[in-house]
Design a protein around this motif. Structure first.
Motif, PDB file in Angstrom:
ATOM      1  N   LEU C   4       0.861  -1.184   0.000  1.00  0.00           N
ATOM      2  CA  LEU C   4       0.000   0.000   0.000  1.00  0.00           C
ATOM      3  C   LEU C   4       0.895   1.231   0.000  1.00  0.00           C
ATOM      4  CD1 LEU C   4      -2.885  -0.779   2.489  1.00  0.00           C
ATOM      5  CD2 LEU C   4      -3.129  -0.025   0.131  1.00  0.00           C
ATOM      6  N   PHE C  83      -0.295  -5.204  14.749  1.00  0.00           N
ATOM      7  CA  PHE C  83      -1.292  -5.588  15.722  1.00  0.00           C
ATOM      8  C   PHE C  83      -0.552  -6.385  16.781  1.00  0.00           C
ATOM      9  CE2 PHE C  83      -4.208  -5.101  12.059  1.00  0.00           C
ATOM     10  CZ  PHE C  83      -5.089  -4.200  12.632  1.00  0.00           C
ATOM     11  N   GLY C  91     -13.555  -8.492  20.098  1.00  0.00           N
ATOM     12  CA  GLY C  91     -13.655  -7.225  19.383  1.00  0.00           C
ATOM     13  C   GLY C  91     -12.612  -6.197  19.791  1.00  0.00           C
ATOM     14  N   SER C  92     -11.521  -6.644  20.428  1.00  0.00           N
ATOM     15  CA  SER C  92     -10.477  -5.711  20.867  1.00  0.00           C
ATOM     16  C   SER C  92      -9.141  -6.030  20.217  1.00  0.00           C
ATOM     17  CB  SER C  92     -10.297  -5.794  22.387  1.00  0.00           C
ATOM     18  OG  SER C  92     -11.423  -5.307  23.054  1.00  0.00           O
ATOM     19  N   LEU C 116      -4.271   0.271   9.487  1.00  0.00           N
ATOM     20  CA  LEU C 116      -4.639  -0.820  10.400  1.00  0.00           C
ATOM     21  C   LEU C 116      -6.019  -0.580  11.011  1.00  0.00           C
ATOM     22  CD1 LEU C 116      -1.427  -1.780  12.439  1.00  0.00           C
ATOM     23  CD2 LEU C 116      -2.072  -2.356  10.098  1.00  0.00           C
ATOM     24  N   TRP C 119      -8.881  -1.100   8.638  1.00  0.00           N
ATOM     25  CA  TRP C 119      -9.131  -2.521   8.427  1.00  0.00           C
ATOM     26  C   TRP C 119      -9.798  -3.141   9.662  1.00  0.00           C
ATOM     27  CZ3 TRP C 119      -6.929  -7.155  10.473  1.00  0.00           C
ATOM     28  CH2 TRP C 119      -7.202  -8.298   9.721  1.00  0.00           C
ATOM     29  N   THR C 123     -13.277  -3.364   8.118  1.00  0.00           N
ATOM     30  CA  THR C 123     -13.361  -4.691   7.508  1.00  0.00           C
ATOM     31  C   THR C 123     -13.663  -5.778   8.529  1.00  0.00           C
ATOM     32  OG1 THR C 123     -11.753  -4.009   5.848  1.00  0.00           O
ATOM     33  CG2 THR C 123     -12.115  -6.372   6.093  1.00  0.00           C
ATOM     34  N   ARG C 124     -13.010  -5.694   9.674  1.00  0.00           N
ATOM     35  CA  ARG C 124     -13.123  -6.778  10.649  1.00  0.00           C
ATOM     36  C   ARG C 124     -14.167  -6.531  11.727  1.00  0.00           C
ATOM     37  NH1 ARG C 124      -9.274 -10.471  10.931  1.00  0.00           N
ATOM     38  NH2 ARG C 124     -11.005 -11.567  11.897  1.00  0.00           N
ATOM     39  N   HIS C 127     -14.367  -3.585  17.874  1.00  0.00           N
ATOM     40  CA  HIS C 127     -15.069  -2.564  18.657  1.00  0.00           C
ATOM     41  C   HIS C 127     -14.123  -1.514  19.231  1.00  0.00           C
ATOM     42  CE1 HIS C 127     -18.649  -1.087  20.650  1.00  0.00           C
ATOM     43  NE2 HIS C 127     -17.894  -0.824  21.696  1.00  0.00           N
ATOM     44  N   ARG C 128     -12.905  -1.927  19.605  1.00  0.00           N
ATOM     45  CA  ARG C 128     -11.954  -0.947  20.139  1.00  0.00           C
ATOM     46  C   ARG C 128     -10.522  -1.352  19.803  1.00  0.00           C
ATOM     47  NH1 ARG C 128     -11.513   0.594  25.583  1.00  0.00           N
ATOM     48  NH2 ARG C 128      -9.405  -0.238  25.717  1.00  0.00           N
ATOM     49  N   VAL C 190     -10.416  -2.137   2.549  1.00  0.00           N
ATOM     50  CA  VAL C 190     -10.637  -3.390   1.800  1.00  0.00           C
ATOM     51  C   VAL C 190     -10.461  -4.589   2.700  1.00  0.00           C
ATOM     52  CG1 VAL C 190      -9.964  -2.402  -0.375  1.00  0.00           C
ATOM     53  CG2 VAL C 190      -8.228  -3.405   1.103  1.00  0.00           C
TER      54      VAL C 190
END
Lengths: 190, 190, 190, 190, 190, 190
Positions: C4, C83, C91-92, C116, C119, C123-124, C127-128, C190
């Motif tokens: 990217l 990450f 969701g974290s 990041l 995405w 995309t994913r 939540h936080r 994406v």
């Protein structure tokens, strides 16, 4: 965190991975004294070796298959007792011990073994507990007798040490024998 | 084999794989009560689930990474405390608890947590210990306050339960704070 | 294979095991500069260490649990974002970064972190997303502010470095905050 | 997060574990169509099977040993290309593909394979890339021809399907051939 | 324990982990002679390397995936034959061989390969067996011809050795061809 | 591939993973007959169980730690002998056997055990070999006597079966005893 008082200001505690440095230093004092009488892989030469022993037993303990318990005398790790094998499905276990010279002659091992047997028979419902020792290890055989064990057999020339072979004695005590042997005022096992 | 007395005829012991049946029965009594307040994987539905929890913690304990300790009240497993995380290399750990309804209101958890903190700070030389709880869990926050912990932060909406999200509080106590908090006549940690 | 574009002729790409030699050479340039501010295991000394880091992240990425992305400036690997943790079930996630000195001051990290977060949130459906940094790392805190994050707490003395202890800040941004923060004409994730 | 545009509003992306549900739904559309032409373990029947395929490739990718890349057409996963094998130490890899019926006839696979070969030869320095197909799979053989591959051999009766046996063709292209084949204005590989 | 007589006082036996010292000594005699013609990981330099090879094959054999068989001539390990690959589910296997110079020219390898093929086709019901060799390895190609194999293809420049690349031939024999090739009075496979 | 002739048109062969179906069918005939006399995990109920037994032994054999050998009578698997334990480092092993009813009374087990002992003592240089059996298993004790073994001990109540407990006999033969016992014209072990 957990500890059981033995006589003479001694204590029995789980011997765990984080004791590795203490265990390695203790092994330096015990090595030559215990080498002829314990399993070949138990005597190690350095911190990595000590860590490997503790990790191996910790993993077996996690699966309820063995257990290592140290004896501290006046705050110093001087030896211990162990479940060399613990098989709840068959109801059989094997106990053992090791000690550095300075701590001998006080009955610490016998007392610590009683804790293991109380737990094995009283708490865990095991049916029999074995004790294996070289046939010429008088001191070890004396412990098994004090524990009320019976000599069940002799594995001829099964103990290899320093190029020669020795017989191995198998002693054992059954649950019903242990209940007779124990004084009635003993602390109830937990 | 090892046990520490708590008040009210209660005892703290390592909670191990062989307790699986007892743990599963306890979970039947505790499940609905604790479900909103503990980690999602901690609540299980049957013996296999109970065994999986005990095995997972046993393996982490073998590597000095966590630890599960049960509280028995009048001989019945009613809850426990744990090192949810224990990282000796960084000097940080996290403790936690769970309890079935019938054993609440006696201070058992607070007393058991003190044992963990004494060991973490006194024996293991840890630098800080955390406590995580849902922000609306008043009972849990009260325990952390009684332990002398400070609220260090709030992770917003990080706790997912039953389709909604709740804030999570992070409390912690440092080693030097713990030494001040503890009464001077406390039993020395082992 | 995938890339990217970032500003200033820089590119963001998955950082994978086969980059080990390039990563080790980059680490030679970055080591002393980043050591005080990143996790202890991230700084390595040689090719084997670089390979171990890449393999560890690759295995976690295979399980959807983490991810390492390099930043190449004029064709040279100069840092990256990651990450540090990614837990789809709760969701974290936690993001982070590192950079060698020559690439600082261009906004590359902020721009890469936005990728990041787009995405993770877009995309994913996370939540936080958190950001952890030493409290005295002004540069890092500035990135989290630019990302629209809120300071949620301070873990006192939880960061051990070179014999002393530092506070750690926890910043976070929620999905709904991210959607407000992002300019409406942003490239759709994406 | 990463994506490469193909023709007709199609995109090539890493196909990862978290795509399992999407991959399972795609497999429902593709199953009967591709079953005769792909490896036996690639066609699965449900979400667990889809997850197992994605995990297996993810683990091999983490070790630089294979790779799975999906093709999305108008936002729908319709097939993909893969490194069925990737051995950097020997300089050899094998590529392959699969596609659901609705996406055929657009040249998507050929274009996606070019991306893989550009990366294998241009970025990774591989020496040769293979293509394996059933000898009666005209469509597949046509792709390998378009990629400039040479038929190197026929493994007689090595493909077992539905009780009968078919020959398998081995096609391959070498790095120096690929450089000649590619149009000079091709996008440089990254 | 098990052994099959070959000609000239030679014997074929499973080559197992406990042969490591014997295998390492044999490798000292065979190394330079076989290095150009066998797989890169097969040639090792010391006892640890020999042990690693034997262990790797033993583990694959335990899963029915490969097999190593030594040839002893006058009681000395001089080479062997192997299932480099054995896939019962697809009915395909690959056989191979290696030999130290002193044992060449006696037909031992051809005879030993016949034992493998009798077992693969007669006992295990395999459908085809392959033979891979460097295209300039006349001696090896001659063996495959004597075994009745057909040259099925040539993988161009797929064999990397000492900085240059060589073609690899793929030979194979099918079950029905093997039954024709074998003399009718052959010993029935077991 | 390998086979040793026993009397009465019987043969001894390695019993391997690929024999699983044959082993499961044999277990159907042997199950009730052998259940009281063999280890609890040896008797299985279906193909998966049979496969698990064969895999477990195959993995131990790969590490030179055990071994399973079947006896085929007139082409039918009717039982076998095994190294229940094999420890080259200590020079001790344990052998055992099982047999379905139709194959009893022919001396097949005794003859097969001689093969194991010849290999253990003659080829592998072991020092002692044990035999364990329930004390009331006259047939098994008779085999150990025919093998020249000596009764070394009795583990009281160590064999748990169907709710009751039985003594276990330990028999053993030493290498030097085996050399005297064996007829001088015996086939040299390989």
């Amino acid at each position: 965190m957990f500890s059981l008082p033995l006589r003479d200001n001694a204590q029995l505690r789980p011997l765990e991975l984080w004791h590795a440095e203490e265990f390695a230093v203790h092994m330096d004092r015990a090595r030559e004294h215990i080498r002829p009488w314990v399993g070949r892989t138990f005597v190690t030469d350095d911190l990595d070796g000590a860590r490997a022993t503790l990790r191996r037993y910790a993993e077996r303990r996690a699966a309820d298959g063995a257990g290592l318990y140290g004896i501290w005398l006046d705050g110093v790790l001087v030896g211990g007792v162990l479940f060399a094998d613990f098989d709840a499905s068959s109801g059989s276990c094997e106990i053992g011990c090791w000690l550095e010279p300075a701590a001998e002659g006080r009955g610490l091992v016998t007392q610590a073994c009683r804790v293991l047997l109380d737990w094995a028979f009283g708490t865990r419902g095991m049916h029999r507990a074995e004790w294996h020792c070289r046939a010429d290890n008088k001191r070890s055989a004396a412990v098994s007798e004090r524990l009320g064990m019976t000599l069940e057999g002799v594995r001829r020339e099964s103990w290899s040490y320093d190029g020669s072979r020795h017989d191995t004695q198998i002693w054992a005590v059954l649950a019903r024998e242990w209940r007779i042997t124990r004084p009635s005022d003993a602390v109830p096992p937990v």
